[in-house]
Write a protein that holds these residues in place. Structure first.
Motif, PDB file in Angstrom:
ATOM      1  N   HIS A 119       0.874  -1.180   0.000  1.00  0.00           N
ATOM      2  CA  HIS A 119       0.000   0.000   0.000  1.00  0.00           C
ATOM      3  C   HIS A 119       0.909   1.228   0.000  1.00  0.00           C
ATOM      4  CE1 HIS A 119      -2.895   3.018   0.906  1.00  0.00           C
ATOM      5  NE2 HIS A 119      -2.417   3.233   2.111  1.00  0.00           N
ATOM      6  N   PRO A 120       0.910   2.015  -1.087  1.00  0.00           N
ATOM      7  CA  PRO A 120       1.868   3.120  -1.200  1.00  0.00           C
ATOM      8  C   PRO A 120       1.355   4.436  -0.628  1.00  0.00           C
ATOM      9  CG  PRO A 120       0.695   2.887  -3.256  1.00  0.00           C
ATOM     10  CD  PRO A 120       0.103   1.866  -2.307  1.00  0.00           C
ATOM     11  N   VAL A 178      -3.503  -1.074  -3.452  1.00  0.00           N
ATOM     12  CA  VAL A 178      -2.409  -2.017  -3.227  1.00  0.00           C
ATOM     13  C   VAL A 178      -1.815  -2.355  -4.590  1.00  0.00           C
ATOM     14  CG1 VAL A 178      -1.844  -4.401  -2.588  1.00  0.00           C
ATOM     15  CG2 VAL A 178      -3.284  -3.020  -1.087  1.00  0.00           C
ATOM     16  N   PHE A 179      -0.474  -2.279  -4.704  1.00  0.00           N
ATOM     17  CA  PHE A 179       0.155  -2.787  -5.918  1.00  0.00           C
ATOM     18  C   PHE A 179       0.938  -4.061  -5.596  1.00  0.00           C
ATOM     19  CE2 PHE A 179       3.534   0.389  -4.708  1.00  0.00           C
ATOM     20  CZ  PHE A 179       4.649  -0.445  -4.701  1.00  0.00           C
ATOM     21  N   PRO A 203       1.253  11.355  -6.980  1.00  0.00           N
ATOM     22  CA  PRO A 203       2.616  11.253  -7.527  1.00  0.00           C
ATOM     23  C   PRO A 203       3.576  10.512  -6.585  1.00  0.00           C
ATOM     24  CG  PRO A 203       1.740  13.443  -7.901  1.00  0.00           C
ATOM     25  CD  PRO A 203       0.763  12.754  -6.988  1.00  0.00           C
ATOM     26  N   ALA A 204       3.444  10.727  -5.280  1.00  0.00           N
ATOM     27  CA  ALA A 204       4.338  10.050  -4.333  1.00  0.00           C
ATOM     28  C   ALA A 204       4.123   8.534  -4.365  1.00  0.00           C
ATOM     29  CB  ALA A 204       4.103  10.591  -2.924  1.00  0.00           C
ATOM     30  N   ALA A 205       2.886   8.114  -4.577  1.00  0.00           N
ATOM     31  CA  ALA A 205       2.602   6.673  -4.682  1.00  0.00           C
ATOM     32  C   ALA A 205       3.269   6.095  -5.930  1.00  0.00           C
ATOM     33  CB  ALA A 205       1.093   6.440  -4.721  1.00  0.00           C
ATOM     34  N   LEU A 206       3.248   6.864  -7.020  1.00  0.00           N
ATOM     35  CA  LEU A 206       3.919   6.389  -8.250  1.00  0.00           C
ATOM     36  C   LEU A 206       5.435   6.381  -8.068  1.00  0.00           C
ATOM     37  CD1 LEU A 206       1.759   7.939 -11.109  1.00  0.00           C
ATOM     38  CD2 LEU A 206       1.591   5.704 -10.026  1.00  0.00           C
ATOM     39  N   ASP A 207       5.943   7.301  -7.237  1.00  0.00           N
ATOM     40  CA  ASP A 207       7.387   7.261  -6.930  1.00  0.00           C
ATOM     41  C   ASP A 207       7.766   5.957  -6.224  1.00  0.00           C
ATOM     42  OD1 ASP A 207       8.145   9.644  -8.105  1.00  0.00           O
ATOM     43  OD2 ASP A 207       7.713  10.833  -6.312  1.00  0.00           O
ATOM     44  N   VAL A 246       5.140   5.523 -16.705  1.00  0.00           N
ATOM     45  CA  VAL A 246       4.674   5.817 -15.341  1.00  0.00           C
ATOM     46  C   VAL A 246       5.227   7.170 -14.887  1.00  0.00           C
ATOM     47  CG1 VAL A 246       4.712   5.046 -12.933  1.00  0.00           C
ATOM     48  CG2 VAL A 246       4.475   3.371 -14.789  1.00  0.00           C
ATOM     49  N   ARG A 247       6.491   7.450 -15.251  1.00  0.00           N
ATOM     50  CA  ARG A 247       7.097   8.732 -14.873  1.00  0.00           C
ATOM     51  C   ARG A 247       6.319   9.888 -15.508  1.00  0.00           C
ATOM     52  NH1 ARG A 247      11.999   7.193 -16.212  1.00  0.00           N
ATOM     53  NH2 ARG A 247      12.208   5.976 -14.309  1.00  0.00           N
TER      54      ARG A 247
END
Ligand SMILES: [Zn+2]
Length: 231
Positions: A149-150, A159-160, A193-197, A220-221
């Motif tokens: 969970h980011p 959740v990824f 964005p922080a979750a994608l980081d 994704v970036r």
């Protein structure tokens, strides 16, 4: 309901569907496999289950990436098994699942998709019984995956799934290909964005979105940068 497999790495598969341009996932170990999301209704779930059985006879577990109807209303087709999700995903499915069923059934009906509306209307709602709060390792036999969970993003409970030996991440709706990321009233765009980081920090070779074709880290970036601009 027809779909097609895309093998993104050895024993790691994306299942593509025309409806909603949706993508479900499968990771196969030596002793177990993991199914990622279960589809829009039980017929969809059953077709995914049959497709998984075409790939492997191993026992499965299920992870639900988040509590949007197209990701969990197919779960009954996989029972009995363990169904895993973030704790707030379970809460959201129990609190909001029936409202989503009514809203989307009505939408399908008004779009002239009566059969789809009926399938959703009659699908059994299954709440995940195993919950996670931050991250958990899962041993599939010869291969370990991590459920993460980011933080808040597309919902407050995404959740990824990271498959480190294959450099693959199943992102759920944290990433969408073919359409902009879907930011509904339950989205946390400023935190997204922080979750994608968190995903990018894993240096994935392939990221499988919840909708659309598998993408690379550069995609994704770009999506992260777009979200950062629009928040
Ligand atoms: Zn979603």
């Amino acid at each position: 309901m027809s779909g097609r497999w895309v093998e993104v790495a050895q024993g790691v598969y994306a299942r593509r569907y025309v409806e909603l341009d949706q993508t479900l996932g499968l990771v196969v170990g030596d002793t177990h496999c993991l199914v990622i999301d279960t589809g829009t209704d039980e017929v969809h779930g059953a077709s995914m289950a049959a497709a998984v059985r075409f790939v492997t006879p191993l026992p499965w577990s299920v992870v639900i990436t988040h509590a949007h109807f197209d990701h969990f209303f197919g779960t009954a087709a996989f029972l009995p098994t363990s169904v895993i999700a973030h704790e707030r995903c379970r809460t959201a499915i129990l609190a909001d699942g029936e409202r989503q069923r009514r809203a989307w059934s009505a939408r399908y009906r008004s779009d002239g998709k009566a059969e789809q509306a009926e399938r959703l209307a009659s699908a059994k709602l299954v709440a995940p019984m195993e919950v996670i709060t931050s991250s958990v390792l899962m041993d599939l036999g010869g291969r370990t995956v991590t459920l993460v969970h980011p933080g808040p993003a597309h919902t407050d409970h995404d959740v990824f799934v990271h498959v480190p030996d294959a450099d693959v991440v199943f992102a759920g709706d944290l990433v969408e290909q073919g359409a902009p990321p879907s930011a509904g009233p339950d989205a946390h765009v400023s935190d997204w964005p922080a979750a994608l980081d968190r995903i990018l920090a894993l240096n994935p070779a392939v990221v499988v979105p919840g909708h659309g074709d598998p993408v690379d880290a550069a995609f994704v970036r770009r999506q992260r940068d777009e979200l950062a601009r629009t928040r």
